[in-house]
Design a protein around this motif. Structure first.
Motif, PDB file in Angstrom:
ATOM      1  N   GLN A 123       0.810  -1.217   0.000  1.00  0.00           N
ATOM      2  CA  GLN A 123       0.000   0.000   0.000  1.00  0.00           C
ATOM      3  C   GLN A 123       0.845   1.270   0.000  1.00  0.00           C
ATOM      4  OE1 GLN A 123      -3.624  -0.142  -0.040  1.00  0.00           O
ATOM      5  NE2 GLN A 123      -2.914  -2.184  -0.646  1.00  0.00           N
ATOM      6  N   SER A 124       2.120   1.137   0.284  1.00  0.00           N
ATOM      7  CA  SER A 124       2.985   2.315   0.318  1.00  0.00           C
ATOM      8  C   SER A 124       4.399   1.942  -0.093  1.00  0.00           C
ATOM      9  CB  SER A 124       2.994   2.935   1.726  1.00  0.00           C
ATOM     10  OG  SER A 124       3.573   2.046   2.665  1.00  0.00           O
ATOM     11  N   ALA A 125       5.152   2.945  -0.508  1.00  0.00           N
ATOM     12  CA  ALA A 125       6.550   2.766  -0.896  1.00  0.00           C
ATOM     13  C   ALA A 125       7.385   3.806  -0.163  1.00  0.00           C
ATOM     14  CB  ALA A 125       6.714   2.917  -2.404  1.00  0.00           C
ATOM     15  N   SER A 126       8.617   3.448   0.135  1.00  0.00           N
ATOM     16  CA  SER A 126       9.577   4.373   0.741  1.00  0.00           C
ATOM     17  C   SER A 126      10.626   4.729  -0.300  1.00  0.00           C
ATOM     18  CB  SER A 126      10.235   3.743   1.969  1.00  0.00           C
ATOM     19  OG  SER A 126       9.290   3.526   2.994  1.00  0.00           O
ATOM     20  N   LEU A 127      10.807   6.015  -0.522  1.00  0.00           N
ATOM     21  CA  LEU A 127      11.670   6.512  -1.589  1.00  0.00           C
ATOM     22  C   LEU A 127      12.811   7.323  -1.001  1.00  0.00           C
ATOM     23  CD1 LEU A 127       8.889   7.910  -3.980  1.00  0.00           C
ATOM     24  CD2 LEU A 127       9.696   5.543  -3.773  1.00  0.00           C
ATOM     25  N   GLY A 128      14.027   7.003  -1.403  1.00  0.00           N
ATOM     26  CA  GLY A 128      15.165   7.824  -1.030  1.00  0.00           C
ATOM     27  C   GLY A 128      15.158   9.120  -1.813  1.00  0.00           C
ATOM     28  N   ASN A 179       0.338  12.888  -1.568  1.00  0.00           N
ATOM     29  CA  ASN A 179       0.348  11.441  -1.409  1.00  0.00           C
ATOM     30  C   ASN A 179       1.479  10.978  -0.496  1.00  0.00           C
ATOM     31  OD1 ASN A 179      -1.657   9.913  -3.445  1.00  0.00           O
ATOM     32  ND2 ASN A 179      -1.063  11.886  -4.301  1.00  0.00           N
ATOM     33  N   VAL A 180       2.085  11.922   0.230  1.00  0.00           N
ATOM     34  CA  VAL A 180       3.134  11.570   1.189  1.00  0.00           C
ATOM     35  C   VAL A 180       2.483  11.204   2.517  1.00  0.00           C
ATOM     36  CG1 VAL A 180       5.174  12.351   2.435  1.00  0.00           C
ATOM     37  CG2 VAL A 180       4.808  13.074   0.065  1.00  0.00           C
ATOM     38  N   LEU A 181       2.832  10.039   3.023  1.00  0.00           N
ATOM     39  CA  LEU A 181       2.335   9.583   4.320  1.00  0.00           C
ATOM     40  C   LEU A 181       3.240  10.048   5.453  1.00  0.00           C
ATOM     41  CD1 LEU A 181       1.555   5.931   3.199  1.00  0.00           C
ATOM     42  CD2 LEU A 181      -0.115   7.771   3.562  1.00  0.00           C
ATOM     43  N   ASN A 182       4.538  10.159   5.153  1.00  0.00           N
ATOM     44  CA  ASN A 182       5.501  10.529   6.187  1.00  0.00           C
ATOM     45  C   ASN A 182       6.775  11.056   5.526  1.00  0.00           C
ATOM     46  OD1 ASN A 182       6.631  10.337   9.061  1.00  0.00           O
ATOM     47  ND2 ASN A 182       8.107   9.118   7.910  1.00  0.00           N
ATOM     48  N   PHE A 183       7.323  12.116   6.120  1.00  0.00           N
ATOM     49  CA  PHE A 183       8.643  12.619   5.750  1.00  0.00           C
ATOM     50  C   PHE A 183       9.614  12.316   6.897  1.00  0.00           C
ATOM     51  CE2 PHE A 183       5.558  15.582   3.881  1.00  0.00           C
ATOM     52  CZ  PHE A 183       6.004  15.786   2.589  1.00  0.00           C
ATOM     53  N   GLU A 184      10.755  11.720   6.586  1.00  0.00           N
ATOM     54  CA  GLU A 184      11.858  11.670   7.550  1.00  0.00           C
ATOM     55  C   GLU A 184      12.757  12.859   7.256  1.00  0.00           C
ATOM     56  OE1 GLU A 184      14.553   8.059   8.927  1.00  0.00           O
ATOM     57  OE2 GLU A 184      15.395   9.016   7.118  1.00  0.00           O
ATOM     58  N   ASP A 222       7.795   8.442   2.544  1.00  0.00           N
ATOM     59  CA  ASP A 222       6.874   7.300   2.545  1.00  0.00           C
ATOM     60  C   ASP A 222       5.594   7.756   1.854  1.00  0.00           C
ATOM     61  OD1 ASP A 222       8.738   5.866   4.106  1.00  0.00           O
ATOM     62  OD2 ASP A 222       7.909   6.713   5.944  1.00  0.00           O
ATOM     63  N   VAL A 223       5.241   7.098   0.752  1.00  0.00           N
ATOM     64  CA  VAL A 223       4.165   7.598  -0.101  1.00  0.00           C
ATOM     65  C   VAL A 223       3.167   6.485  -0.415  1.00  0.00           C
ATOM     66  CG1 VAL A 223       5.704   9.309  -1.135  1.00  0.00           C
ATOM     67  CG2 VAL A 223       5.423   7.096  -2.248  1.00  0.00           C
TER      68      VAL A 223
END
Length: 501
Positions: A123-128, A179-184, A222-223
């Motif tokens: 359901q989500s992907a983490s992108l560098g 569509n970003v769920l979380n920013f680190e 995290d999107v």
């Protein structure tokens, strides 16, 4: 889990620098991060000093810092702010003006932070931040998935999302930032935090189109991920004599159909290539839901497909990555972007026509100046809609700072130019002419009662007041967020380039 303090590893690395206060910023960074700082005259330096626009690659930083993790970025940013050293940050390096490179300072190149991963539930992907959209598509296409991302393969993940992020999928899914769920995020102090609807909500709001240079370096996005098969596209060219019929058909599709057909995506383009007397007209049409047989034209675009005098048209049905490849651009040459927006309404067609007429005048003017100096220059004008469904999606999860309002009839057209040339002697003439062009466009829109003025950050010119176009209330709120997360103003002072509050 948010890391409110520097990691122990990062802290110990910084302690190692205590005996090296007389050394330059690059040397102290190298002590903290052995093997992750590169200097002029090396192949690694030259590999990092590659940018879309020569206005960036012509700059020569003292060194590039090459972090591989949030901890590395934490060490770098804490050391640079502690030693009052100027720096900037490169993700994809696709900014037209000097922004992701710096002369004689430190450029933090996030290119090694390019990992992509998928959640267990898909359901989500983490992108560098250093990944490019072609990398994302290459990872997700075979899985039948997509994220809301860029339309050019070499654009970086970080810059596109932090500036807003127009996508092939925006009609149904909104912009990338929505569509970003979380920013680190690594703050100016070196602290690593997460920003999402539950944690640091004010920072989460600010990063959704507010850029990063005033708040921190985003080290992971995290999107949302969505099921996605092949996309349909058609790129069509016409002679300049057909500019108005094509423009009006494009405008009618934008206002009458796109709010219903959320899987359609379109933009209108005029290109004035050096060596050719007249510009040519191009439309780029995409559709992400292939209910019709692949060989057929989606009904949304039938009026466009039936227009006469087409010089060429190419229909392609392929993966999202394949569609990105159609829009690939090469590095090199000096570039500038400038942008504004207009609202649609009575008199909208006439305003669009007047804008194209004014653009031709400015394009001819700058071509004359260039040719008098035996130089070359090419210019383009692009018009693309922001539809009501897209504006609605922008309001979710607390909204974003862009200041774009939604109502049942809302339609906004982004109007922007891209100019390409080779010789720096033309810089001032080009910037002056196109700044004057946009002043005229905003005045025409105001006179027609269709002024909007929103300036999409990713197309903004160096002289343009992007943050001011978000509205006074959002501008002040962004400044307040910056005060919270950068209380000493270190980023505002030391992070060079981009747009500042």
């Amino acid at each position: 889990m948010a890391r409110k303090l520097l990691s122990l590893v990062a802290f110990l690395r910084i302690l190692r620098l205590a005996a090296c206060q007389g050394a330059g910023a690059c040397e102290t960074l190298e002590l903290a991060l052995p093997g992750k700082v590169v200097y002029r005259g090396t192949e690694a330096y030259d590999a990092s000093n590659v940018f879309w626009s020569a206005r960036q690659s012509n700059l020569k930083p003292a060194c590039f810092a090459l972090p591989e993790s949030a901890d590395d970025v934490s060490v770098i940013i804490a050391q640079l702010t502690a030693t009052n050293s100027t720096f900037t940050v490169k993700a994809g390096g696709h900014t037209a003006f000097p922004g992701s490179n710096i002369q004689d300072g430190v450029t933090i190149d996030l290119g090694l932070m390019n990992t992509i991963s998928l959640s267990e539930d898909s359901q989500s992907a983490s992108l560098g931040p250093g990944a490019r959209w072609e990398d994302v598509a290459r990872f997700l296409d075979p899985l039948g998935l997509a994220v809301v991302g860029g339309r050019s393969p070499t654009v970086g993940v970080a810059g596109l999302i932090l500036g807003g992020g127009i996508s092939f999928l925006s009609g149904r899914r909104g912009w990338a930032c929505d569509n970003v769920l979380n920013f680190e995020v690594v703050l100016g102090s070196g602290e690593v935090v997460n920003a999402n609807p539950q944690q640091n909500r004010d920072l989460y709001w600010a990063l959704r189109g507010g850029g990063g240079a005033n708040f921190g370096i985003v080290t992971r996005f995290d999107v949302n991920a969505y099921p996605q098969g092949d996309l349909w596209s058609r790129i069509t060219t016409w002679p300049y004599t057909q500019r108005l019929p094509v423009l009006l058909t494009f405008a009618n599709i934008s206002r009458d159909i796109l709010h219903v057909d959320k899987d359609a995506h379109i933009f209108y383009h005029l290109a004035h290539v050096d060596g050719v007397d007249d510009p040519f007209v191009v439309t780029f049409a995409f559709h992400s839901d292939l209910e019709t047989p692949p060989i057929e034209t989606p009904s949304t675009f039938e009026a466009l497909a039936s227009l006469p005098d087409q010089l060429s048209n190419s229909t392609v049905i392929t993966t999202l990555g394949g569609q990105l490849e159609l829009l690939r651009d090469t590095n090199g040459g000096r570039r500038t972007f400038l942008v504004t927006s207009i609202s649609d309404g009575p008199g909208g067609d006439q305003l669009l026509e007047d804008i194209t007429t004014q653009w031709r005048r400015s394009s001819d003017t700058i071509r004359d100046i260039a040719h008098q100096r035996n130089k070359t220059v090419s210019s383009s004008l692009t018009v693309q809609p922001i539809t009501h469904p897209t504006l609605q999606i922008m309001q979710r999860n607390g909204g974003n700072p862009l200041g774009l309002e939604s109502n049942h009839e809302s339609l906004v057209f982004i109007v922007h130019v891209l100019i390409a040339w080779e010789d720096s002697s033309l810089d001032r003439a080009i910037e002056s002419e196109w700044e004057a062009f946009f002043k005229t466009v905003d005045e025409m829109a105001d006179a027609a009662g269709l002024a909007n003025g929103y300036k999409y950050m990713n197309y903004g010119g160096q002289s343009q007041d992007v943050y001011g176009s978000y509205g006074a209330e959002n501008l002040e709120r962004l400044r307040n967020v910056a005060r919270v997360y950068d209380p000493d103003g270190a980023l505002a002072k030391l992070w060079q380039g981009y747009f500042k509050l």
